[in-house]
Write a protein that holds these residues in place. Structure first.
Motif, PDB file in Angstrom:
ATOM      1  N   ALA A   1       0.842  -1.196   0.000  1.00 11.48           N
ATOM      2  CA  ALA A   1       0.000   0.000   0.000  1.00 11.48           C
ATOM      3  C   ALA A   1       0.875   1.242   0.000  1.00 11.48           C
ATOM      4  O   ALA A   1       2.019   1.222   0.481  1.00 11.48           O
ATOM      5  CB  ALA A   1      -0.917   0.006   1.225  1.00 11.48           C
ATOM      6  N   THR A   2       0.347   2.339  -0.532  1.00 12.45           N
ATOM      7  CA  THR A   2       1.095   3.591  -0.598  1.00 12.45           C
ATOM      8  C   THR A   2       0.232   4.746  -0.095  1.00 12.45           C
ATOM      9  O   THR A   2      -0.995   4.684  -0.119  1.00 12.45           O
ATOM     10  CB  THR A   2       1.533   3.903  -2.040  1.00 12.45           C
ATOM     11  OG1 THR A   2       0.360   3.993  -2.880  1.00 12.45           O
ATOM     12  CG2 THR A   2       2.455   2.827  -2.580  1.00 12.45           C
ATOM     13  N   THR A   3       0.897   5.788   0.339  1.00 16.36           N
ATOM     14  CA  THR A   3       0.205   7.016   0.719  1.00 16.36           C
ATOM     15  C   THR A   3       1.221   8.147   0.749  1.00 16.36           C
ATOM     16  O   THR A   3       2.432   7.921   0.679  1.00 16.36           O
ATOM     17  CB  THR A   3      -0.494   6.893   2.089  1.00 16.36           C
ATOM     18  OG1 THR A   3      -1.372   8.010   2.275  1.00 16.36           O
ATOM     19  CG2 THR A   3       0.508   6.838   3.227  1.00 16.36           C
ATOM     20  N   THR A   4       0.741   9.372   0.865  1.00 15.19           N
ATOM     21  CA  THR A   4       1.594  10.547   1.042  1.00 15.19           C
ATOM     22  C   THR A   4       1.065  11.343   2.226  1.00 15.19           C
ATOM     23  O   THR A   4      -0.134  11.622   2.305  1.00 15.19           O
ATOM     24  CB  THR A   4       1.602  11.434  -0.218  1.00 15.19           C
ATOM     25  OG1 THR A   4       2.117  10.684  -1.329  1.00 15.19           O
ATOM     26  CG2 THR A   4       2.468  12.663  -0.005  1.00 15.19           C
ATOM     27  N   LEU A   5       1.970  11.672   3.151  1.00 16.83           N
ATOM     28  CA  LEU A   5       1.597  12.423   4.350  1.00 16.83           C
ATOM     29  C   LEU A   5       2.307  13.768   4.362  1.00 16.83           C
ATOM     30  O   LEU A   5       3.410  13.907   3.842  1.00 16.83           O
ATOM     31  CB  LEU A   5       2.007  11.660   5.611  1.00 16.83           C
ATOM     32  CG  LEU A   5       1.487  10.242   5.809  1.00 16.83           C
ATOM     33  CD1 LEU A   5       2.044   9.690   7.117  1.00 16.83           C
ATOM     34  CD2 LEU A   5      -0.028  10.219   5.819  1.00 16.83           C
ATOM     35  N   ASN A   6       1.671  14.734   5.006  1.00 18.71           N
ATOM     36  CA  ASN A   6       2.338  15.996   5.312  1.00 18.71           C
ATOM     37  C   ASN A   6       2.813  15.913   6.763  1.00 18.71           C
ATOM     38  O   ASN A   6       2.003  15.811   7.682  1.00 18.71           O
ATOM     39  CB  ASN A   6       1.382  17.172   5.134  1.00 18.71           C
ATOM     40  CG  ASN A   6       2.090  18.504   5.265  1.00 18.71           C
ATOM     41  OD1 ASN A   6       2.993  18.683   6.086  1.00 18.71           O
ATOM     42  ND2 ASN A   6       1.678  19.466   4.457  1.00 18.71           N
ATOM     43  N   ARG A   7       4.119  15.911   6.959  1.00 19.75           N
ATOM     44  CA  ARG A   7       4.662  15.702   8.307  1.00 19.75           C
ATOM     45  C   ARG A   7       4.211  16.782   9.289  1.00 19.75           C
ATOM     46  O   ARG A   7       4.080  16.526  10.498  1.00 19.75           O
ATOM     47  CB  ARG A   7       6.189  15.622   8.252  1.00 19.75           C
ATOM     48  CG  ARG A   7       6.894  16.890   7.818  1.00 19.75           C
ATOM     49  CD  ARG A   7       8.380  16.662   7.626  1.00 19.75           C
ATOM     50  NE  ARG A   7       9.072  17.870   7.177  1.00 19.75           N
ATOM     51  CZ  ARG A   7       9.638  18.745   8.003  1.00 19.75           C
ATOM     52  NH1 ARG A   7       9.576  18.566   9.305  1.00 19.75           N
ATOM     53  NH2 ARG A   7      10.267  19.803   7.528  1.00 19.75           N
ATOM     54  N   ARG A   8       3.943  17.990   8.794  1.00 20.90           N
ATOM     55  CA  ARG A   8       3.514  19.073   9.669  1.00 20.90           C
ATOM     56  C   ARG A   8       2.150  18.785  10.303  1.00 20.90           C
ATOM     57  O   ARG A   8       1.833  19.308  11.371  1.00 20.90           O
ATOM     58  CB  ARG A   8       3.487  20.396   8.909  1.00 20.90           C
ATOM     59  CG  ARG A   8       4.876  20.921   8.593  1.00 20.90           C
ATOM     60  CD  ARG A   8       4.852  22.256   7.882  1.00 20.90           C
ATOM     61  NE  ARG A   8       6.186  22.807   7.766  1.00 20.90           N
ATOM     62  CZ  ARG A   8       6.765  23.580   8.678  1.00 20.90           C
ATOM     63  NH1 ARG A   8       6.114  23.885   9.793  1.00 20.90           N
ATOM     64  NH2 ARG A   8       7.988  24.040   8.498  1.00 20.90           N
ATOM     65  N   ASN A   9       1.341  17.968   9.637  1.00 21.24           N
ATOM     66  CA  ASN A   9       0.047  17.598  10.212  1.00 21.24           C
ATOM     67  C   ASN A   9       0.208  16.757  11.472  1.00 21.24           C
ATOM     68  O   ASN A   9      -0.744  16.601  12.253  1.00 21.24           O
ATOM     69  CB  ASN A   9      -0.788  16.833   9.190  1.00 21.24           C
ATOM     70  CG  ASN A   9      -1.268  17.712   8.063  1.00 21.24           C
ATOM     71  OD1 ASN A   9      -1.309  18.941   8.194  1.00 21.24           O
ATOM     72  ND2 ASN A   9      -1.623  17.108   6.941  1.00 21.24           N
TER      73      ASN A   9
END
Length: 195
Positions: free
Chosen positions: A155-163
């Protein structure tokens, strides 16, 4: 004749019911990883991974919407191939593993999407819990080995670390940030059910 047909129908129905039952799979900590990449100096990507993932997958291949996953990742396993950088990432400016030793993902729904599945759930990281959507490929076929049945998941995803309150950053002379905010993640998971 009618009795035989009725018995056959009951047998087929029971078989179908048995096949539709969910199975509980244990995530293999030695064969699973969460791989990530993040922009560095806005010109290249640093690669890394977390390992020793544990958890349970409830898999129902006939009704995937009834499937679920719960996984725990020990943050101290972070490895980018550079020991000094990994030491910094475990420290208070970044993941602060002494205070937040684990990441935990708990799914809330599984839905068909783009030839695979969209797995939505809550990720707790660095003391913050936020919804995350994983794009998952169809589960691998079952493989029997050493008295257990194994399945693979990607599985893949993209996160914003600041969140997740991971905000530290250094600035370059031109005003650009040293570290990007968006983190690409690929999960490679092997899980098994003992016979």
């Amino acid at each position: 004749m009618k009795f035989r047909l009725a018995a056959l129908a009951v047998l087929l129905g029971a078989t179908s019911f048995a096949c539709a039952q969910p199975i509980n799979l244990s995530i293999s900590p030695t064969e699973s990883s969460a791989n990530f990449s993040v922009k560095h100096l806005d010109i290249a990507r640093v690669q890394g991974q977390f390992s020793h993932i544990t958890g349970t997958i409830v898999l129902n291949t006939h009704h995937m919407s009834r499937s679920s996953v719960q996984a725990t990742i020990p943050v101290k396993t972070i490895d980018t191939g550079v020991s000094m950088r990994d030491h910094d990432l475990r420290g208070a400016d970044f993941f602060n593993v002494a205070k937040y030793p684990t990441m935990i993902f708990k799914s809330t729904s599984v839905k068909p999407d783009k030839g695979g599945y969209k797995v939505v759930g809550n990720l707790t990281m660095h003391g913050v819990t936020r919804p995350v959507t994983l794009q998952m490929q169809p589960p691998s076929k079952p493989v029997s080995f050493h008295g257990a049945t194994f399945r693979g998941f990607e599985a893949t995803t993209t996160l914003n670390r600041r969140n997740f309150n991971l905000k530290w950053n250094g600035m370059l002379p031109d005003g650009n940030a040293m570290i990007g905010n968006k983190i690409r993640i690929t999960l490679n998971i092997e899980a098994s059910q003992k016979k």
